[in-house]
Enzyme design. Structure first.
Site, PDB file in Angstrom:
ATOM      1  CE  LYS A 107     172.813  38.121  11.478  1.00 20.46           C
ATOM      2  NZ  LYS A 107     171.560  37.471  11.887  1.00 20.46           N
TER       3      LYS A 107
HETATM    4  C1  LIG Z   1     170.974  37.642  13.142  1.00 17.87           C
HETATM    5  C2  LIG Z   1     169.538  37.337  13.243  1.00 17.87           C
HETATM    6  C3  LIG Z   1     168.740  37.847  14.292  1.00 17.87           C
HETATM    7  C4  LIG Z   1     169.327  38.655  15.442  1.00 17.87           C
HETATM    8  O1  LIG Z   1     169.614  39.971  15.085  1.00 17.87           O
HETATM    9  P1  LIG Z   1     170.489  40.897  16.058  1.00 17.87           P
HETATM   10  O2  LIG Z   1     170.693  42.152  15.302  1.00 17.87           O
HETATM   11  O3  LIG Z   1     171.766  40.160  16.322  1.00 17.87           O
HETATM   12  O4  LIG Z   1     169.702  41.092  17.307  1.00 17.87           O
HETATM   13  C5  LIG Z   1     167.385  37.592  14.278  1.00 17.87           C
HETATM   14  N1  LIG Z   1     166.830  36.824  13.314  1.00 17.87           N
HETATM   15  C6  LIG Z   1     167.555  36.318  12.298  1.00 17.87           C
HETATM   16  C7  LIG Z   1     166.879  35.463  11.288  1.00 17.87           C
HETATM   17  C8  LIG Z   1     168.927  36.562  12.221  1.00 17.87           C
HETATM   18  O5  LIG Z   1     169.640  36.026  11.216  1.00 17.87           O
END
Ligand SMILES: *Cc1c(COP(=O)(O)O)cnc(C)c1O
Length: 432
Positions: A107
């Site tokens: 993210k």
């Molecule tokens: C947010 C997150 C996801 C999910 O990602 P999306 O784009 O919402 O499908 C998967 N793994 C981790 C560690 C995350 O923080």
């Protein structure tokens, strides 16, 4: 480039407006009016291209003339100041390690890009922007970090007291500066409700320039397509057949991959892998979409029962399940399978997966039973962020990297708040 709502009931907007609006006024999600195709010489020369170089070429298509090339270049270099290496885990399976950023989850890429673009596009405004985020863990810290120290922007994060891990709480509450953490005496849904109410409040909207940085923001999605190209750029032959598996919750990461494919990414097959929250794999299997309340699992960042980006996926495939099935296969896994996979890969190959990455690994393994194609899965978080679950279930200690160790010793600063809108509102107004 202009951006349109998936519901086609709002005016098309500029990149800047799409970033600041977050959600379109008709309740839809923004997508670019068309997905540009990258020139073929970009792919011929893909091998060995740097992450920042790729990011620049891709971003330029979407920001158009809103950010000049001479300014976009340093901005992208600043966003992508850490590596995203492709690492072989076992024969025929590699992982794209997306956890080398400041908060150690993928993210970071989206949050940093969005923050720097808003700061740049809004530099001549005379009023500050307030970014409101409700978080159940990872999103809040990536957003806080992305916006930290960015001039003209204040960040207010709401998190549920006692419901985030110790590491996550440290990440949320030790930033200081333009980032404030509100510790809400309630659950995540209370935090989200407060944020929603704030956006619906006329007085707040008038007095503060509110914006949201949750995963529906197109500013977080666009940069997530960069690293798909970078993954292939690190292969021996970037044009060789390959499957890419994306462990998914809200499906932002996968949607960014689907956009990359439209831009020309030479990927043969996508795999969508989930935990017990298998709404999208079910859709791919049956053609029926049944969102439902989320189920709690050990891969908790993917505990989503109504994936927000599904609306974008449908839009990209013209509402055709057959078309979507042509590109994506779906699989889902239980907590037991996830933990067994972590142990197996650690014992067999010496690689430490986190619970989310393990689901990605499992998805590729299943695909390869019927299709002997090499695969890449996204490792979305550093295993140390989930050291507690791994230790509890497998009895294996996961050492904290120095950056996380340092964080654990910092003093926590948070404002306590009841899930009461009037209290929240007067707090926001009082800050101004
Ligand atoms: C947010 C997150 C996801 C999910 O990602 P999306 O784009 O919402 O499908 C998967 N793994 C981790 C560690 C995350 O923080």
């Amino acid at each position: 480039m202009v951006f349109q709502s998936t519901r086609n009931n709002s005016p098309a907007v500029s990149f800047k407006e799409a970033l600041l609006n977050g959600l379109a006024p008709d309740g839809g999600l923004y997508l670019p009016e068309f997905i540009p195709t990258l020139p073929s010489d970009f792919f011929v020369g893909l091998q060995g291209r740097s992450l920042a170089e790729i990011g620049f070429v891709v971003a330029r298509e979407f920001v158009g003339n809103e950010i000049l090339e001479g300014e976009l270049k340093p901005l992208i270099e600043d966003v992508l100041s850490f590596d995203i290496p492709l690492v072989e885990v076992s024969p025929g399976i590699s992982t794209l390690e997306l956890f080398h950023g400041p908060t150690m989850s993928f993210k970071d890429v989206g949050a940093r890009f969005m923050a720097r673009c808003i700061a740049h596009l809004d530099r001549n405004a005379n009023r500050e922007v307030t970014v409101l985020v409700a978080t159940s863990g990872d999103t809040g810290s990536a957003v806080a970090n992305g916006f930290w120290g960015v001039e003209g922007i204040n960040v207010v994060i709401l998190y549920p007291s006692g419901k985030v891990s110790h590491i996550q709480e440290q990440q949320l509450t030790t930033m200081g500066g333009n980032v404030t953490a509100l510790e809400v005496n309630g659950v995540f849904d209370d935090c989200q409700a407060l944020v929603k109410q704030a956006f619906g409040d006329e007085e707040l909207r008038e007095k503060l320039r509110l914006t949201s940085a949750n995963s529906i923001n197109i500013g977080r999605l666009i940069p997530q397509s960069f690293y798909y190209f970078y993954a292939l750029a690190q292969r021996e032959d970037p044009l060789d057949p390959v499957a890419i598996c994306v462990p998914s919750g809200n499906f932002g990461n996968l949607t960014a991959g689907l956009m990359a494919k439209r831009m020309g990414l030479p990927v043969t097959q996508f795999v969508a892998a989930t935990n017990a929250n298998d709404i999208v794999p079910q859709y791919l299997a049956t053609g029926e979409y049944h969102p439902r309340p989320s189920t709690k699992t050990l891969s908790n960042a993917m505990d989503v029962g109504k994936p927000s980006n599904f609306e974008r996926m449908l839009n990209l495939y013209g509402d055709s399940v057959e078309a979507m099935q042509g590109d994506i296969k779906g699989f889902h896994y239980s907590d037991e399978e996830t933990m067994a996979c972590i142990a197996e890969v650690k014992d067999g190959f010496g690689y430490q997966l986190d619970p989310h990455g393990a689901i990605g690994y499992l998805g590729l393994q299943d695909l390869q039973k019927s299709n002997a194609i090499p695969g890449v899965f996204l490792e979305t978080a550093h295993p140390a962020k989930f050291a507690d679950v791994i230790e509890e279930h497998l009895g294996v200690e996961v050492p904290l990297p120095p950056a996380l160790q340092e964080l654990m010793d910092k003093p926590k600063e948070a404002v306590q708040m009841d899930p009461n809108f009037e209290e929240f509102k007067s707090y926001l107004l009082g800050r101004n």
